[in-house]
Each structure stands twice: as C-alpha cells, then as structure tokens.
Write an enzyme that holds these catalytic residues in place. Structure first.
Site, PDB file in Angstrom:
ATOM      1  N   LYS A 172      13.873   4.719  -9.409  1.00 32.48           N
ATOM      2  CA  LYS A 172      13.186   6.174  -9.228  1.00 32.48           C
ATOM      3  C   LYS A 172      13.031   6.605 -10.555  1.00 32.48           C
ATOM      4  CE  LYS A 172      15.017  10.360  -9.299  1.00 32.48           C
ATOM      5  NZ  LYS A 172      13.939  10.878  -9.725  1.00 32.48           N
ATOM      6  N   GLY A 203      10.858  11.322  -6.221  1.00 32.89           N
ATOM      7  CA  GLY A 203      11.305  12.376  -5.660  1.00 32.89           C
ATOM      8  C   GLY A 203      12.521  12.989  -6.931  1.00 32.89           C
ATOM      9  N   GLY A 205      15.954  14.179  -8.463  1.00 32.87           N
ATOM     10  CA  GLY A 205      17.194  13.549  -8.992  1.00 32.87           C
ATOM     11  C   GLY A 205      18.299  13.783  -7.825  1.00 32.87           C
ATOM     12  N   PRO A 206      18.666  14.879  -7.241  1.00 35.61           N
ATOM     13  CA  PRO A 206      19.955  15.085  -6.549  1.00 35.61           C
ATOM     14  C   PRO A 206      19.690  14.450  -5.154  1.00 35.61           C
ATOM     15  CG  PRO A 206      19.436  17.336  -7.676  1.00 35.61           C
ATOM     16  CD  PRO A 206      18.168  16.184  -8.054  1.00 35.61           C
ATOM     17  N   VAL A 208      17.049  11.841  -4.353  1.00 38.38           N
ATOM     18  CA  VAL A 208      16.849  10.514  -4.483  1.00 38.38           C
ATOM     19  C   VAL A 208      17.787   9.670  -5.427  1.00 38.38           C
ATOM     20  CG1 VAL A 208      15.194   8.642  -5.009  1.00 38.38           C
ATOM     21  CG2 VAL A 208      14.411  10.706  -3.649  1.00 38.38           C
ATOM     22  N   GLY A 209      17.816  10.115  -6.700  1.00 37.09           N
ATOM     23  CA  GLY A 209      18.722   9.529  -7.463  1.00 37.09           C
ATOM     24  C   GLY A 209      20.185   9.475  -7.190  1.00 37.09           C
ATOM     25  N   GLU A 247      22.405   5.415 -20.845  1.00 41.70           N
ATOM     26  CA  GLU A 247      21.895   5.860 -22.007  1.00 41.70           C
ATOM     27  C   GLU A 247      21.601   7.316 -21.852  1.00 41.70           C
ATOM     28  OE1 GLU A 247      18.513   4.178 -23.863  1.00 41.70           O
ATOM     29  OE2 GLU A 247      18.654   5.310 -25.420  1.00 41.70           O
ATOM     30  N   CYS A 281      15.458  10.377 -27.554  1.00 44.24           N
ATOM     31  CA  CYS A 281      16.755  10.318 -27.818  1.00 44.24           C
ATOM     32  C   CYS A 281      17.147   9.768 -29.283  1.00 44.24           C
ATOM     33  CB  CYS A 281      17.590   9.708 -26.533  1.00 44.24           C
ATOM     34  SG  CYS A 281      17.080   7.910 -26.394  1.00 44.24           S
ATOM     35  N   GLU A 385      21.941  19.105 -28.360  1.00 44.42           N
ATOM     36  CA  GLU A 385      20.698  18.384 -27.987  1.00 44.42           C
ATOM     37  C   GLU A 385      19.612  19.279 -27.707  1.00 44.42           C
ATOM     38  OE1 GLU A 385      20.001  15.317 -25.047  1.00 44.42           O
ATOM     39  OE2 GLU A 385      19.094  14.080 -26.503  1.00 44.42           O
TER      40      GLU A 385
HETATM   41  O1  TXE Z   1      17.138  14.792 -17.215  1.00 43.34           O
HETATM   42  P1  TXE Z   1      17.779  14.347 -15.875  1.00 43.34           P
HETATM   43  P2  TXE Z   1      16.111  15.673 -17.515  1.00 43.34           P
HETATM   44  C1  TXE Z   1      18.114  14.721 -21.860  1.00 43.34           C
HETATM   45  C2  TXE Z   1      17.451  15.800 -22.674  1.00 43.34           C
HETATM   46  C3  TXE Z   1      16.659  16.638 -21.919  1.00 43.34           C
HETATM   47  C4  TXE Z   1      17.810  16.424 -20.850  1.00 43.34           C
HETATM   48  C5  TXE Z   1      17.324  16.847 -19.207  1.00 43.34           C
HETATM   49  O2  TXE Z   1      18.444  16.506 -23.402  1.00 43.34           O
HETATM   50  O3  TXE Z   1      16.644  17.977 -22.016  1.00 43.34           O
HETATM   51  O4  TXE Z   1      18.310  15.184 -20.892  1.00 43.34           O
HETATM   52  O5  TXE Z   1      16.218  15.946 -18.941  1.00 43.34           O
HETATM   53  C6  TXE Z   1      17.389  11.589 -12.380  1.00 43.34           C
HETATM   54  N1  TXE Z   1      21.928  11.552  -9.629  1.00 43.34           N
HETATM   55  N2  TXE Z   1      17.308  13.466 -21.896  1.00 43.34           N
HETATM   56  O6  TXE Z   1      16.128  16.896 -16.679  1.00 43.34           O
HETATM   57  O7  TXE Z   1      17.904  15.363 -14.844  1.00 43.34           O
HETATM   58  C7  TXE Z   1      16.306  12.495 -12.441  1.00 43.34           C
HETATM   59  O8  TXE Z   1      15.481  12.866 -11.417  1.00 43.34           O
HETATM   60  C8  TXE Z   1      21.012  10.435  -9.970  1.00 43.34           C
HETATM   61  C9  TXE Z   1      17.563  12.441 -22.691  1.00 43.34           C
HETATM   62  O9  TXE Z   1      14.838  15.310 -17.144  1.00 43.34           O
HETATM   63  O10 TXE Z   1      19.210  13.570 -16.509  1.00 43.34           O
HETATM   64  C10 TXE Z   1      15.622  11.604 -13.584  1.00 43.34           C
HETATM   65  O11 TXE Z   1      15.080  10.576 -12.734  1.00 43.34           O
HETATM   66  N3  TXE Z   1      19.938  10.711 -10.856  1.00 43.34           N
HETATM   67  C11 TXE Z   1      16.963  11.069 -22.251  1.00 43.34           C
HETATM   68  C12 TXE Z   1      16.815  11.076 -14.376  1.00 43.34           C
HETATM   69  O12 TXE Z   1      17.743  11.213 -13.546  1.00 43.34           O
HETATM   70  C13 TXE Z   1      19.526  12.013 -11.062  1.00 43.34           C
HETATM   71  C14 TXE Z   1      15.700  11.078 -21.897  1.00 43.34           C
HETATM   72  C15 TXE Z   1      16.916  11.889 -15.629  1.00 43.34           C
HETATM   73  O13 TXE Z   1      16.992  13.157 -15.347  1.00 43.34           O
HETATM   74  C16 TXE Z   1      20.315  13.057 -10.692  1.00 43.34           C
HETATM   75  C17 TXE Z   1      15.129  12.440 -21.024  1.00 43.34           C
HETATM   76  C18 TXE Z   1      21.468  12.823  -9.740  1.00 43.34           C
HETATM   77  N4  TXE Z   1      22.375  13.482  -9.470  1.00 43.34           N
HETATM   78  C19 TXE Z   1      16.349  13.454 -21.265  1.00 43.34           C
HETATM   79  N5  TXE Z   1      19.957  14.283 -11.174  1.00 43.34           N
HETATM   80  C20 TXE Z   1      17.251   9.970 -23.337  1.00 43.34           C
HETATM   81  N6  TXE Z   1      18.314   9.599 -23.918  1.00 43.34           N
HETATM   82  O14 TXE Z   1      16.161   9.129 -23.498  1.00 43.34           O
HETATM   83  C21 TXE Z   1      18.662  13.752 -11.629  1.00 43.34           C
HETATM   84  N7  TXE Z   1      18.464  12.483 -11.683  1.00 43.34           N
END
Ligand code: TXE
Length: 452
Positions: A172, A203, A205-206, A208-209, A247, A281, A385
């Site tokens: 995803k 889709g 996160g909440p 599909v993920g 990560e 990151c 962050e």
């Molecule tokens: O991340 P999310 P976001 C950090 C950075 C950023 C913050 C939020 O601080 O501001 O994360 O970014 C999926 N179960 N990084 O909102 O929400 C979601 O759909 C399973 C650091 O994008 O964590 C997406 O595919 N999956 C980072 C993925 O998780 C779920 C790079 C990441 O989304 C889920 C990007 C759930 N309950 C952001 N909820 C790095 N370390 O490189 C969401 N997702």
C-alpha cells in the site's frame, strides 16, 4: 490521466466498494486523477491472491528470482524519465531531484538486491561435532506500507528484497502519492510477472493499511512512515507475533566542529538541511555549531540557503519545490510560528504569508527554506520532527556540550559531523546515539558517491 486502480492477482480493478479518492498536484492544487479508495475487502482479495501464489513463487530458485529483479530493473530503467515525471508531479519535488534520486534509486534498489543475492555464500558452521546449515526461506505473504516523501524509492526498497527471498506481497503506497506504485504494477504486468506475487491496494491508512496489518495471513509487515502511525502498527502486529520492520521519524543533528572548512562544506550542509524540502527522515533539522565559528557560519549558511532556487518543480533549474500538501504546509508553518513564540529569531524564510514564493501558483504548497536561530536546544521546535524546510541552529561551547545536545532527542535515526580532522569526526560520531552518522558528507550510500 486514467484512474489509478488496484492491482490484484495480475489484473487492475477498481475498489470493490466503487469508491475513489483524489491525488493532487501539490504545486498547483489541481486534481491529477482519481485513485481506488479500498477497504478490508480489497485487502482480503489481494491477500488471498498473494497466499495462492506463495507456494509456487516460494518454490522458484534464487537464480530465477534474481533474473526477475534484473528484468524489473531493466524495465524501470528504460522508463526512468517517466518515473521522474510522475514522482515530481505527485510530490512537488524538483524534476532534477526526482531523476537523480527517485528514479535512479528505484532502479538501483532492484539491482542492489540482485547483486546482494549473488554475493551471499552458503553458510555452514561446525559446532560440537555437528554441521549447522543456514537456510533462507520465505516468510510467506508480507505487507509493505510506504509514505509519500520518496514513493517509489521506498516501495522498491521493500519490494525487491521481499521478492528476492520468495515472499509474495500486498503493498500500500501513501494515498497522497500513488502514481509510481501504479507505474510499478503496470511495469510488472507488461513483463508478465506471475499473477498474485505482487498485489497493490490503494487507499487511506486506517482503511487499507490497518487491514493489511490486521490480516492474519500476512506474516510480516514492513512500514515506513510517521512515529505515531508506527505505534499503531506495532500495537496491532505485535500481539499477532508478526515479523515487523519500522522506519519512523528523525530529528537529526548536523554537528559543525570549530575546524570545519565552512566554504567547502556549505553545499553539503544545505543539502543535508533542505533536500526534498526537508522531507527526508535523514535530513539534518538541528544544526549544532561551535560558538567560535557560529556568527561566520550563520552568514555563510544563510547566503547559501537564500541562493537555493525555489519554485515550479517541473523547471530544470528548480532546487526546491513544494512540500507534500497544503495540510502539511500548514503543519510546517505552525512550527515556524511556534519557533518564534519560543523566542527564536528568523534568520531567513518564514511562512507563506511572511515570505511568499513568487511566480508560482497560489494554490501550491510552497515554502521558503527557513532557518531559525536563538532557540533553546530543548524547546519544542528543536525537538519535535517538523519534516519540512525548517532548521534550527544552536551554538555549543565544547564537544561535550555538543554530544549532549545531539543526543537530547527521543529519535536516533541519523546525523552528521563536519570537521577538517576525519579522526576527530569519527571520535565524535561514536559518541552520538544514532543509527547512522556521516562524517563530512550526508546521505552518502552509493559506492563512489560524493563526500570525502
Ligand atoms: O505518515 P503516515 P504521513 C513522518 C513525518 C510526517 C509524518 C506523517 O513526520 O509529518 O510522518 O506523515 C499509512 N495502519 N514521516 O501522514 O500517516 C499511510 O496511508 C497502517 C516520516 O504520511 O504514518 C501511509 O501509506 N498504515 C517518514 C503510511 O502509513 C497506516 C516519511 C505512512 O503514513 C495507518 C513520511 C494505519 N493505522 C512521513 N495509518 C520517514 N521516516 O521516511 C496510516 N497508514
């Protein structure tokens, strides 16, 4: 552009519910296309396909799988320009960066793991008169969840090793950046890759993920994303005894010692701070500088930062494009305001109101690279962050103090040290409680890459 569909069992399908979401160009605010808004039913279909394919894919030889990785790398390489264009459109990153990093690295990830596999010796060792053999076996169906900052780079980094080891995949991508994952699915489809081995479900996160993490047949999860989401993923997967790789975020220190040759390293420091609008990151978002050179550093750093070409990501000369979305822009701006409330001084940049980027769409998520000085290293702006083009600069008066400041964070992802004396840099690096420390370079992972 055509709607983005799920790829399940070797065919493209809309979400079973028929629902869609929109992916937006962050440089213009325009909708690029619609994307399947899937739910647990689509995840169940993808998982069933992956499970069905697991036996035959797991039974292929390592050589066959290496050949597939090389074929995929060749196919992506032939389309590197398309990948770069899609990535730049979907993320707002400069086209030059998308070519050099996203497209190139996505190809390189497949090649790296193909080469890695060829170089692995068979491992046996004798122990108490018996011979032990180490076998590498597939886990089965694995779930791969990726973020928006480096979409295909991070997805390919997970897909390549998972395929190599004989696993089948339910992946995803971020709902904000689905285009290059879709391109990968189309590339595999054109190659007649075995159906069911790679499945892609789009889709939120909440919806599909979470369904991927919860699915009992999926035995391992590899997740890159926010720390708060990582916590939810871990809390769901751990009681199910799934293998889990996370990560998460970073608040990395860039440490400049008093002997650092500032003119020589300025390019590297700017890169460490503002690559991909600071949305890596591993970016250094806390610059710690020896007080003896603090003032001269600030002058040179601010000059170099102000020379960055910020603007339309599709232009060749652009060095910094947008952040990922208007929502994220608002989050980053809230930290800029917080930094000022906490007593910081704006050295350059600011919010889109106070320091607008000119000559770009007003609907775009543009921000100027921002440097804030004068903050306590323990304040909120300097410890949370931000994940945007904002760095804070802090002076230290001894190496011991610099070590304390560098380690005063709950993150521990990466960092860098800059000095004329490499030995001194290595000694300092050992005292940093962080996973990766670069000395006189940043994000230098390739053989023959830049740095000293
Ligand atoms: O991340 P999310 P976001 C950090 C950075 C950023 C913050 C939020 O601080 O501001 O994360 O970014 C999926 N179960 N990084 O909102 O929400 C979601 O759909 C399973 C650091 O994008 O964590 C997406 O595919 N999956 C980072 C993925 O998780 C779920 C790079 C990441 O989304 C889920 C990007 C759930 N309950 C952001 N909820 C790095 N370390 O490189 C969401 N997702």
């Amino acid at each position: 552009m055509k709607p983005v569909l799920n790829y399940i069992n070797g065919a493209f399908h809309p979400a079973l519910s028929g629902q869609t979401l929109e992916t937006v160009n962050p440089a213009t605010g325009e909708v690029i296309t619609t994307v399947a808004r899937s739910n647990a039913d689509d995840v169940a279909a993808a998982t069933a396909a992956a499970n069905e394919a697991a036996t035959s894919w797991g039974a292929t030889t390592m050589e066959e799988r290496i050949a597939w990785l090389e074929r995929i790398a060749d196919a992506l390489e032939a389309e590197a320009e398309t990948i770069a264009q899609l990535e730049s459109l979907d993320t707002g990153k400069p086209i030059a960066l998308a070519r050099k990093v996203d497209a190139a690295r996505s190809v390189a990830n497949f090649r790296f793991f193909a080469t890695y596999a060829k170089e692995q010796p068979e491992v046996t060792f004798a122990d108490h008169g018996a011979v032990n053999h180490v076998h590498r076996s597939p886990v089965g169906v694995v779930g791969l969840i990726t973020p928006w900052n480096l979409p295909l780079y991070l997805l390919s980094w997970k897909v390549a090793p998972a395929l190599l080891m004989g696993n089948t995949i339910v992946a995803k991508p971020s709902e904000l950046t689905p285009l290059t994952a879709d391109f990968l699915a189309k590339s595999l489809d054109r190659l007649d890759f075995p159906p069911g081995v790679f499945n892609l479900v789009h889709g939120y996160g909440p919806e599909v993920g979470q369904a991927i993490v919860e699915h009992p047949i999926i035995r391992a999860i590899s997740f890159t994303g926010g720390t708060a989401t990582g916590k939810i993923v871990a809390a769901t997967a751990a009681p199910m005894f799934k293998k889990l790789s996370l990560e998460l975020g970073g608040k990395n220190a860039t440490v400049i010692l008093d002997d650092a040759p500032l003119d020589d390293i300025m390019d590297g420091l700017v890169r460490a701070s503002f690559t991909n609008s600071g949305q890596v990151c591993l970016c250094g978002s806390r610059v710690l500088v020896d007080s003896k050179i603090h003032d001269v550093f600030i002058t040179k750093f601010v000059n170099a930062v102000e020379a960055l070409q910020v603007g339309d990501p599709s232009l060749e000369a652009t060095q910094m494009g947008t952040v990922i979305s208007k929502d994220h822009q608002a989050k980053v701006e809230s930290y800029i305001r917080l930094g000022l409330e906490e007593g910081g001084t704006l050295l350059t940049g600011g919010t889109s109101e106070t320091a607008p980027v000119t000559g770009v769409s007003q609907e775009g998520a543009f921000l100027r690279p921002t440097v804030i000085g004068g903050l306590d290293a323990a304040c909120q702006t300097a410890t949370e962050e931000i994940f945007g083009p904002v760095v804070t600069v802090h002076a230290f008066s001894s190496e011991d103090e610099a070590v304390t400041m560098a380690n005063a964070t709950e993150y521990g992802l990466a960092g860098s040290v800059w000095t004329a004396d490499v030995e001194r840099g290595h000694a300092f690096a050992k005292r940093m409680e962080t996973g990766i420390v670069w000395v006189n370079t940043w994000l230098n992972r390739e053989k023959g890459g830049r740095g000293r």
